[in-house]
Motif scaffolding. Structure first.
Motif, short mmCIF file in Angstrom:
data_model
loop_
_atom_site.label_atom_id
_atom_site.label_comp_id
_atom_site.label_asym_id
_atom_site.label_seq_id
_atom_site.Cartn_x
_atom_site.Cartn_y
_atom_site.Cartn_z
N SER A 115 42.41 48.05 47.10
CA SER A 115 42.01 46.66 47.37
C SER A 115 41.19 46.08 46.23
CB SER A 115 41.21 46.59 48.68
OG SER A 115 41.97 47.03 49.77
N ARG A 116 40.29 46.88 45.66
CA ARG A 116 39.48 46.39 44.55
C ARG A 116 40.35 46.11 43.32
NH1 ARG A 116 34.10 46.24 43.38
NH2 ARG A 116 33.63 47.29 45.37
N LEU A 117 41.29 47.02 43.04
CA LEU A 117 42.20 46.78 41.91
C LEU A 117 43.01 45.52 42.11
CD1 LEU A 117 43.53 50.36 41.07
CD2 LEU A 117 42.28 48.85 39.54
N ARG A 118 43.48 45.33 43.32
CA ARG A 118 44.29 44.13 43.61
C ARG A 118 43.48 42.87 43.36
NH1 ARG A 118 43.92 39.48 47.09
NH2 ARG A 118 46.05 38.68 47.35
N ASN A 119 42.24 42.81 43.83
CA ASN A 119 41.42 41.62 43.65
C ASN A 119 41.04 41.42 42.18
OD1 ASN A 119 41.58 41.19 46.36
ND2 ASN A 119 39.44 41.66 46.82
N CYS A 120 40.86 42.51 41.44
CA CYS A 120 40.57 42.38 40.01
C CYS A 120 41.76 41.78 39.27
CB CYS A 120 40.22 43.75 39.42
SG CYS A 120 38.59 44.37 39.90
N ILE A 121 42.97 42.20 39.62
CA ILE A 121 44.16 41.64 38.98
C ILE A 121 44.29 40.16 39.30
CG2 ILE A 121 46.69 41.70 38.99
CD1 ILE A 121 46.47 44.74 39.38
N VAL A 122 44.01 39.79 40.56
CA VAL A 122 44.04 38.37 40.93
C VAL A 122 43.02 37.58 40.12
CG1 VAL A 122 43.60 36.74 42.80
CG2 VAL A 122 44.94 38.81 43.25
N ALA A 123 41.83 38.16 39.93
CA ALA A 123 40.79 37.47 39.16
C ALA A 123 41.21 37.28 37.71
CB ALA A 123 39.48 38.28 39.23
N LEU A 124 41.79 38.30 37.11
CA LEU A 124 42.24 38.18 35.72
C LEU A 124 43.33 37.14 35.58
CD1 LEU A 124 42.35 41.98 34.77
CD2 LEU A 124 40.70 40.28 33.96
N VAL A 125 44.27 37.11 36.50
CA VAL A 125 45.35 36.13 36.46
C VAL A 125 44.80 34.72 36.63
CG1 VAL A 125 47.42 35.31 37.64
CG2 VAL A 125 47.11 37.75 37.21
N THR A 126 43.86 34.56 37.56
CA THR A 126 43.28 33.23 37.81
C THR A 126 42.54 32.71 36.59
OG1 THR A 126 43.02 33.79 40.16
CG2 THR A 126 41.74 31.93 39.33
N GLN A 127 41.84 33.62 35.88
CA GLN A 127 41.10 33.22 34.69
C GLN A 127 41.94 33.28 33.41
OE1 GLN A 127 37.83 32.09 34.68
NE2 GLN A 127 38.05 32.10 36.92
N LYS A 128 43.26 33.54 33.62
CA LYS A 128 44.22 33.51 32.50
C LYS A 128 43.87 34.51 31.40
CE LYS A 128 45.69 28.74 33.24
NZ LYS A 128 45.05 28.64 34.56
N LEU A 129 43.51 35.72 31.83
CA LEU A 129 43.26 36.80 30.88
C LEU A 129 44.43 37.78 30.96
CD1 LEU A 129 41.05 37.69 28.88
CD2 LEU A 129 40.18 39.21 30.65
N MET A 130 44.90 38.23 29.78
CA MET A 130 46.09 39.07 29.74
C MET A 130 45.88 40.37 30.52
SD MET A 130 48.20 40.36 26.37
CE MET A 130 48.48 38.66 25.90
N LEU A 131 46.95 40.80 31.21
CA LEU A 131 46.90 42.03 31.98
C LEU A 131 47.41 43.20 31.16
CD1 LEU A 131 48.30 40.82 35.44
CD2 LEU A 131 45.92 41.21 34.82
N PHE A 132 46.58 44.20 30.97
CA PHE A 132 47.01 45.48 30.44
C PHE A 132 45.99 46.51 30.90
CE2 PHE A 132 44.73 43.12 27.23
CZ PHE A 132 43.81 44.01 26.70
#
Length: 255
Positions: A197-214
């Motif tokens: 759940s924490r990983l999922r919310n972190c990914i949502v936060a990164l996407v919302t703030q337009k930071l690249m996912l890796f």
């Protein structure tokens, strides 16, 4: 004559403006027609009580919650009539679980016995999971030994939740379960669910703030979120804070 003035009387005289009353519409009570029950979706499904005749057609097959008497199909429980082709059954409005082969259930281990576990599945009787009917850790397929029997509580213990499939139903209605497929067995523990759940919310936060996912950005964001509760990560101010810290660590990494 009164005071030299003539007073006009009679029914034609109008009342003073202050005495005018607003018009009121009144309806007298009338007998209403009785409204029959509306037809449910599917047309033929309807509610029955124990003893109600469902059909007198002998072409139907008897299913759960019904019995035949004097060539009539009668409901044995209160519920909704369900028809599948020629099969007629009554689905009880509130009842204990009646297991059928192939059902997938979630149950809780209540007791560890010799070569078996007792499982609560909201059924009238406790369900049974045999030691021989479960996958050993690692997915090993072999005969169960005395060592396996001694280690049963290491595999499953009282209070554990499991998912399983109904393998058979005994004559008294008790259910025998199996977990031989990798999709069955002990559900994911709370600690692992919290990490997911924490990983999922972190990914949502990164996407919302337009930071690249890796991998590195997700790891830094996860670490930055640890001081906060999982549900708070999606709050705008918390999201901005942890992503800002993640962005700064990435910049420091690049030098």
């Amino acid at each position: 004559m009164a005071g030299g003035r003539r007073v006009r009387t009679g029914s034609s005289a109008l009342p003073p403006p202050a005495l005018k009353m607003a018009a009121i519409t009144m309806r007298l009570p009338v007998a209403r027609k009785a409204v029959g029950p509306s037809a449910p979706r599917g047309g033929e499904k309807h509610l029955v009580a124990p003893g109600d005749t469902i059909t007198t057609d002998t072409g139907y097959m008897r299913g759960h919650g019904t019995y035949v008497e004097e060539e009539k199909l009668i409901a044995s429980v209160a519920g909704a009539v369900e028809r599948v082709n020629k099969l007629v059954c009554v689905k009880a409005l509130k009842t204990r679980y009646n297991g059928e082969v192939g059902d997938i259930v979630v149950g809780r281990i209540t007791e560890v016995q010799q070569k078996r576990w007792k499982v609560e599945t909201n059924s009238r009787l406790d369900s049974v999971l045999l030691l021989s009917s479960m996958n050993l850790p690692g997915g090993e397929l072999r005969r169960r030994s005395a060592e396996d029997e001694l280690a049963m509580r290491d595999y499953l213990q009282e209070g554990d939740l499991i998912s399983a499939e109904v393998q058979s139903v005994f004559s008294d209605g008790a259910v025998s379960l199996h977990t031989r497929s990798l999709k069955y067995g002990k559900p994911v523990p709370l600690s692992d669910r919290e990490v997911i759940s924490r990983l999922r919310n972190c990914i949502v936060a990164l996407v919302t703030q337009k930071l690249m996912l890796f991998d590195t950005s997700i790891l830094y964001c996860y670490e930055a979120s640890l001081p906060h509760q999982i549900k708070d990560i999606l709050k705008p101010e918390v999201m901005e804070e942890i992503v800002l810290e993640t962005r700064q660590r990435l910049l420091d990494l690049e030098g």
